[in-house]
Design a protein around this motif. Structure first.
Motif, PDB file in Angstrom:
ATOM      1  N   ALA A  61       0.803  -1.194   0.102  1.00 15.72           N
ATOM      2  CA  ALA A  61      -0.234   0.011   0.108  1.00 15.72           C
ATOM      3  C   ALA A  61       0.672   1.194   0.076  1.00 15.72           C
ATOM      4  O   ALA A  61       1.952   1.190   0.090  1.00 15.72           O
ATOM      5  CB  ALA A  61      -0.908   0.016   1.217  1.00 15.72           C
ATOM      6  N   PRO A  62       0.459   2.327  -0.335  1.00 12.10           N
ATOM      7  CA  PRO A  62       1.230   3.630  -0.251  1.00 12.10           C
ATOM      8  C   PRO A  62       1.938   3.940   1.081  1.00 12.10           C
ATOM      9  O   PRO A  62       1.076   3.619   1.777  1.00 12.10           O
ATOM     10  CB  PRO A  62       0.241   4.744  -0.873  1.00 12.10           C
ATOM     11  N   ASP A  67      -2.547  10.421  -3.632  1.00 13.05           N
ATOM     12  CA  ASP A  67      -3.205   9.736  -4.708  1.00 13.05           C
ATOM     13  C   ASP A  67      -1.917   9.252  -5.540  1.00 13.05           C
ATOM     14  O   ASP A  67      -0.622   9.314  -4.907  1.00 13.05           O
ATOM     15  CB  ASP A  67      -3.633  10.932  -5.726  1.00 13.05           C
ATOM     16  N   ALA A  68      -2.022   8.515  -6.827  1.00 11.78           N
ATOM     17  CA  ALA A  68      -0.896   8.052  -7.115  1.00 11.78           C
ATOM     18  C   ALA A  68       0.416   8.972  -7.571  1.00 11.78           C
ATOM     19  O   ALA A  68       1.423   8.554  -7.276  1.00 11.78           O
ATOM     20  CB  ALA A  68      -1.334   7.453  -8.729  1.00 11.78           C
ATOM     21  N   GLY A  69       0.142  10.100  -7.822  1.00 11.78           N
ATOM     22  CA  GLY A  69       1.208  11.138  -7.998  1.00 11.78           C
ATOM     23  C   GLY A  69       1.994  11.613  -7.006  1.00 11.78           C
ATOM     24  O   GLY A  69       3.159  12.033  -6.891  1.00 11.78           O
ATOM     25  N   SER A  70       1.363  11.310  -5.649  1.00 12.55           N
ATOM     26  CA  SER A  70       2.129  11.969  -4.745  1.00 12.55           C
ATOM     27  C   SER A  70       2.717  10.685  -3.729  1.00 12.55           C
ATOM     28  O   SER A  70       3.515  10.914  -2.844  1.00 12.55           O
ATOM     29  CB  SER A  70       1.224  12.399  -3.608  1.00 12.55           C
ATOM     30  N   VAL A  71       2.586   9.466  -4.133  1.00 16.37           N
ATOM     31  CA  VAL A  71       3.249   8.478  -3.593  1.00 16.37           C
ATOM     32  C   VAL A  71       4.650   8.571  -3.424  1.00 16.37           C
ATOM     33  O   VAL A  71       5.247   8.370  -2.463  1.00 16.37           O
ATOM     34  CB  VAL A  71       2.796   7.119  -4.195  1.00 16.37           C
ATOM     35  N   ASP A  72       5.404   8.754  -4.567  1.00 17.86           N
ATOM     36  CA  ASP A  72       6.608   8.896  -4.523  1.00 17.86           C
ATOM     37  C   ASP A  72       7.269   9.920  -3.847  1.00 17.86           C
ATOM     38  O   ASP A  72       8.350   9.769  -3.185  1.00 17.86           O
ATOM     39  CB  ASP A  72       7.088   8.781  -6.087  1.00 17.86           C
ATOM     40  N   SER A  94      -7.179   7.075   2.073  1.00 18.27           N
ATOM     41  CA  SER A  94      -6.978   7.035   0.596  1.00 18.27           C
ATOM     42  C   SER A  94      -6.152   6.069  -0.103  1.00 18.27           C
ATOM     43  O   SER A  94      -6.296   5.748  -0.833  1.00 18.27           O
ATOM     44  CB  SER A  94      -6.566   8.374   0.400  1.00 18.27           C
ATOM     45  N   GLY A  95      -4.847   5.916   0.718  1.00 24.57           N
ATOM     46  CA  GLY A  95      -3.925   5.095   0.430  1.00 24.57           C
ATOM     47  C   GLY A  95      -4.294   3.511   0.262  1.00 24.57           C
ATOM     48  O   GLY A  95      -4.105   2.871  -0.833  1.00 24.57           O
ATOM     49  N   ALA A 138      -9.273  -0.799   7.528  1.00 24.19           N
ATOM     50  CA  ALA A 138      -8.647  -1.623   6.226  1.00 24.19           C
ATOM     51  C   ALA A 138      -9.016  -2.796   6.159  1.00 24.19           C
ATOM     52  O   ALA A 138      -9.274  -3.135   4.785  1.00 24.19           O
ATOM     53  CB  ALA A 138      -7.249  -1.213   6.215  1.00 24.19           C
ATOM     54  N   ALA A 139      -9.179  -3.832   7.097  1.00 19.75           N
ATOM     55  CA  ALA A 139      -9.200  -5.203   6.808  1.00 19.75           C
ATOM     56  C   ALA A 139     -10.859  -5.148   6.323  1.00 19.75           C
ATOM     57  O   ALA A 139     -11.266  -5.983   5.504  1.00 19.75           O
ATOM     58  CB  ALA A 139      -9.249  -5.785   8.350  1.00 19.75           C
TER      59      ALA A 139
END
Length: 287
Positions: A61-62, A67-72, A94-95, A138-139
């Motif tokens: 998970a992130p 969002d995808a753009g901010s994970v890195d 969100s992750g 999350a579970a």
């Protein structure tokens, strides 16, 4: 015998990431794992898996980000998961939501939820309730997709301040969370660095049904599993023995940095794998 999955974040470093799927398949792997998929479109990754007959068995998970753009950016900023961090619950959710969308697209049954580094001024005990509450939420979300969430003890040398370091702590938390789809990711490398006595821990914990995945690397340099102080050939035999007795049918992720980073270096280091008959029985990578 254990089924071995290639960790594409670390193996085949001389290749572009998307080309590593083909390399893993050519070396006999049928399962792959990696750290984060979010820099690529789900359809692109799914196409690589289908095209090379591979199963995605695990990803993370992130570590942070919305969002995808901010994970890195979150990873580069030092985030190592959010599950234990008070005040960032919305970002954590969100992750998880993003990870589950990727799991559906990649038909991946397991997601590693990184616990995070304990914030300055707090202790493991003060953030424990946040971790448990986040994993319970999350579970419940993951259960809709039949996805298992994994928590992993990580050593304090590689990741100082990480919330979760020991096998007994992880299993206590799984029991407290009380969700059937939350299990432990047992990394033999981290286990050896922190606490040792690895075979005893395999024999103790694998029959409980709470171990969902193994990973392996040599100790101390995190290179090929047959390098260093950890007798992985013996430990694989222990996994075979205990798995046969309790019916475990999971994967062992080859999550290590090849000693040779040059072209062909990953394959050159597969002596440990060839001695076991390849990633899966009857599948032997070429020297």
């Amino acid at each position: 015998m254990p089924r071995f999955a290639a960790n594409l974040s670390l193996l085949y470093p001389e290749l572009d990431f998307l080309d590593r799927f083909e390399a893993a398949a050519a070396d006999g792997f049928r399962g792959v794992e990696f750290l984060f998929p979010y820099a690529w479109r789900p359809a692109e990754l799914a196409g690589r898996l289908r095209g090379h007959g591979l199963q995605q068995v695990l990803f993370n998970a992130p570590p942070g980000g919305l969002d995808a753009g901010s994970v890195d950016r979150a990873w580069q900023a030092g985030d190592r998961g959010l599950a234990c961090i008070p005040g960032r619950e919305a970002e954590f959710r969100s992750g998880v939501t993003l990870a589950l969308a990727y799991a559906r697209a990649l038909d991946c049954p397991r997601i590693h939820v990184m616990a995070g580094v304990v914030p300055a001024g707090l202790t493991r005990e003060t953030v424990r309730a946040t971790f448990v509450a986040n994993l319970r939420w999350a579970a419940a979300e993951a259960a809709h997709d039949g996805v298992v969430l994994l928590i992993e003890p990580i050593n304090t040398r590689d990741m100082p301040g990480f919330f979760l370091n020991r096998q007994d702590h992880a299993h206590e938390l799984v029991e407290e969370i009380g969700a059937a789809n939350v299990q432990v990711q047992m990394d033999l490398y981290h286990c050896q660095v922190v606490e040792g006595d690895v075979s005893t821990k395999i024999r103790r914990y694998l029959p409980t049904g709470r171990v969902g995945h193994f990973q392996v690397a040599g100790v101390p340099a995190r290179q090929e599993p047959d390098q260093g102080e950890l007798n992985t050939a013996y430990l694989f035999d222990v996994i075979d023995e205990v798995a046969a007795a309790c019916g475990w049918q999971g994967w062992v992720g080859a999550e290590y940095r090849p000693a040779l980073a040059s072209v062909g270096g990953t394959r050159a280091g597969f002596g440990w794998l060839r001695r076991r008959g390849g990633p899966e029985a009857g599948s032997v990578p070429r020297p």
